[in-house]
Design a protein around this motif. Structure first.
Motif, mmCIF file in Angstrom:
data_model
loop_
_atom_site.group_PDB
_atom_site.id
_atom_site.type_symbol
_atom_site.label_atom_id
_atom_site.label_comp_id
_atom_site.label_asym_id
_atom_site.label_seq_id
_atom_site.Cartn_x
_atom_site.Cartn_y
_atom_site.Cartn_z
ATOM 1 N N LYS A 103 75.263 47.995 19.551
ATOM 2 C CA LYS A 103 74.648 46.759 19.929
ATOM 3 C C LYS A 103 73.552 46.773 18.996
ATOM 4 O O LYS A 103 72.774 47.817 18.948
ATOM 5 C CB LYS A 103 73.950 46.847 21.415
ATOM 6 C CG LYS A 103 73.388 45.692 21.681
ATOM 7 C CD LYS A 103 72.814 45.698 23.112
ATOM 8 C CE LYS A 103 71.923 44.268 23.290
ATOM 9 N NZ LYS A 103 71.500 44.336 24.798
ATOM 10 N N ARG A 152 68.508 53.588 18.653
ATOM 11 C CA ARG A 152 68.114 52.369 19.093
ATOM 12 C C ARG A 152 68.486 51.880 20.713
ATOM 13 O O ARG A 152 67.693 51.097 21.412
ATOM 14 C CB ARG A 152 68.624 51.272 18.284
ATOM 15 C CG ARG A 152 68.184 49.735 18.522
ATOM 16 C CD ARG A 152 69.131 48.908 17.581
ATOM 17 N NE ARG A 152 68.186 47.430 17.294
ATOM 18 C CZ ARG A 152 68.443 46.570 18.277
ATOM 19 N NH1 ARG A 152 69.084 46.941 19.397
ATOM 20 N NH2 ARG A 152 67.747 45.532 18.286
ATOM 21 N N ASN A 153 69.515 52.388 20.998
ATOM 22 C CA ASN A 153 70.170 52.130 22.372
ATOM 23 C C ASN A 153 70.423 53.190 23.246
ATOM 24 O O ASN A 153 70.527 52.988 24.490
ATOM 25 C CB ASN A 153 71.357 51.605 22.060
ATOM 26 C CG ASN A 153 71.531 50.468 21.091
ATOM 27 O OD1 ASN A 153 70.709 49.502 21.309
ATOM 28 N ND2 ASN A 153 72.485 50.315 20.191
ATOM 29 N N LYS A 179 77.623 50.173 23.925
ATOM 30 C CA LYS A 179 76.335 50.146 23.594
ATOM 31 C C LYS A 179 76.046 50.478 22.511
ATOM 32 O O LYS A 179 74.669 50.054 21.880
ATOM 33 C CB LYS A 179 75.623 50.536 24.774
ATOM 34 C CG LYS A 179 75.751 49.767 26.274
ATOM 35 C CD LYS A 179 74.882 50.455 27.335
ATOM 36 C CE LYS A 179 75.526 49.494 28.689
ATOM 37 N NZ LYS A 179 74.641 50.212 29.712
#
Length: 488
Positions: free
Chosen positions: A258, A387-388, A255
């Motif tokens: 991503k 971001r994730n 992740k």
């Protein structure tokens, strides 16, 4: 505070002139210790990348076509072992941290396999098959163990400091020491091998002496181990986060990449740039020996690695004024120019002054690139968490070694294939070899044109990296997030 918004891979974030993150300053003693990690890695690995193919063909007498399969197999293994070591780092919890222990555990085995790669034991010399099996085991072992000690060199950087400017400083000093190792030992290699071979008196002349190569590899291997142990003892993983205190499973690690476009860009550059570098480095001894007939000049040009030290030292200065991307872009344009100058020298009959200018341009440009790749990977680690919400230093940075080694493996494979298609004649024994025109053209293709293509592609990809615009805001918000997590 000036603010604006910018779309980032499907999301919108606020970008402004945020203040630089203070604190987390790494003391000079630790900066030097960290830099010794790259010095140690480069000491013998640069020799392996530059001279292994020459040792195989001109000392062992292995057919160049046989090495193509070796480099192809190594490229496949590199596509696996980098991710493996990254996951191991993310799952490692010791009193020394997550990344540091790997320098303690694997530096000696790495040095041993590098020595094997430049050895010619008597029991293999009577059989072509035995020689091939030997170089396969030695080279693959050295490459796999290089990942074990080199991936932590990159993965530890985000744990040493969260300050973007301090990361540039750390990476610059590290690259300076790495370049110093290359500048010191690459030009010495051929003279040292010839001298050591004469001292041993094995009957072979100059750089064809297998014992000369082995003794030199042992010397470099010992220096490598000492340097890696120094790095282990002198560094400290001080940035502690929720994810750094637990084992991050693979499904979560994925992740972190991503929508992580800075990561995709730098991994592509790592693959293409170092692939081009490997082809150029491996073709250099052939080019100066056969195309120019000046083997000694080839060794002399490696002194140009000293020039990297100057531009590497200036990286923080340039970054502070024009940013990381623009600084690296100057380096990319310089490598392209250097290849075009080499072509010009070839068109003018191997004009030596132009060759020396091209070499100087190459090394000056390289000094602006190497130090910033690791910093941009650290930016990608931060971006993935920002971001994730997942921080996976080992997994994210492991692709640095994977992509670089894959590129270098494929690059070496391409050069070996190009030489084979050009009907290169292996040089063994004391007699001189006259290469056919097809072989000379193949060598020129490997030294000038294929690397030029790689540098052009790298520059094109770099143009899309815009992390400089929001790195201070990203670092500030992540520090606040880490403080909240630790408080909870």
């Amino acid at each position: 505070m000036e603010q604006k918004s910018e779309n980032l891979a499907g999301g919108t974030v606020s970008i402004g002139k945020a203040r630089a993150v203070k604190g987390n300053q790494v003391p000079w003693k630790e900066r030097i210790a960290y830099a010794m990690s790259d010095f140690g890695c480069n000491t013998v690995f640069q020799i392996l990348g530059t001279y292994f193919l020459v040792f195989c063909t001109d000392t062992l007498g292995v057919a160049v076509a046989a090495t193509t399969g070796l480099f192809a197999l190594t490229a496949i293994i590199d596509s696996i072992d980098g991710v493996f070591w990254g996951q191991m780092i993310d799952r490692t919890h010791t009193k020394w941290g997550k990344s540091r222990p790997y320098w303690l555990w694997f530096s000696i085995p790495f040095a041993v396999f590098c020595v094997m790669a430049f050895s010619a034991p008597s029991f293999i010399m009577g059989s072509e098959t035995a020689k091939i099996i030997w170089i396969y085991i030695a080279y693959i072992g050295a490459k796999v163990l290089y990942s074990a000690i080199n991936i932590p060199v990159t993965s530890i950087l985000p744990a040493l400091t969260s300050n973007p400017k301090e990361r540039v400083t750390l990476s610059t000093i590290r690259q300076f020491f790495g370049n110093f190792g290359s500048a010191l030992f690459l030009p010495l290699t051929l003279p040292a091998v010839a001298f050591l071979g004469t001292m041993v008196g094995d009957g072979e002349s100059g750089t064809k002496s297998a014992p000369g190569w082995t003794i030199w590899a042992i010397i470099l291997g010992v220096i490598t181990v000492i340097a890696m142990f120094t790095a282990f003892r002198g560094t400290n993983e001080r940035v502690v986060t929720r994810d750094s205190k637990r084992s991050v499973p693979m499904r979560e690690s994925v992740k972190a990449i991503k929508g992580n476009y800075p990561w995709f860009i730098i991994i592509f550059i790592n693959f293409v740039f170092w692939g081009a570098f490997a082809i150029r480095s491996s073709a250099l001894p052939y080019y100066f020996k056969y195309n120019l007939g000046q083997e000694a000049l080839g060794s002399l040009t490696l002194l140009g690695t000293v020039l990297q030290l100057a531009t590497t030292a200036l990286v923080p200065f340039f970054v502070g004024r024009i940013g990381k991307r623009n600084t690296m872009m100057i380096g990319m344009v310089g490598t392209i120019l250097s290849q075009l100058l080499l072509f010009l020298s070839e068109k003018t009959g191997g004009n030596v002054p132009i060759i020396l200018i091209a070499v100087a341009c190459f090394y000056l440009s390289q000094g602006l690139i190497g130090a910033l790749i690791a910093v941009m990977l650290s930016d990608a680690v931060d971006f993935g968490e920002w971001r994730n919400g997942i921080r996976a230093e080992g997994f994210v940075t492991s692709f640095s070694s994977f992509s670089a080694k894959l590129g270098m493996g494929i690059g070496s494979m391409i050069l070996a294939a190009v030489l084979a298609m050009g009907h290169y004649i292996e040089s063994t024994g004391g007699s001189a070899v006259t290469q056919p025109d097809s072989a000379l053209n193949s060598i020129s293709l490997g030294f000038i044109w294929i690397p030029l293509l790689g540098y052009v592609l790298s520059a094109a990809a770099l143009a899309f990296n815009n992390v400089d615009k929001f790195e201070d805001q990203m670092a500030r918000e992540l520090e606040e997030k880490h403080a909240r997590e630790l408080a909870e």
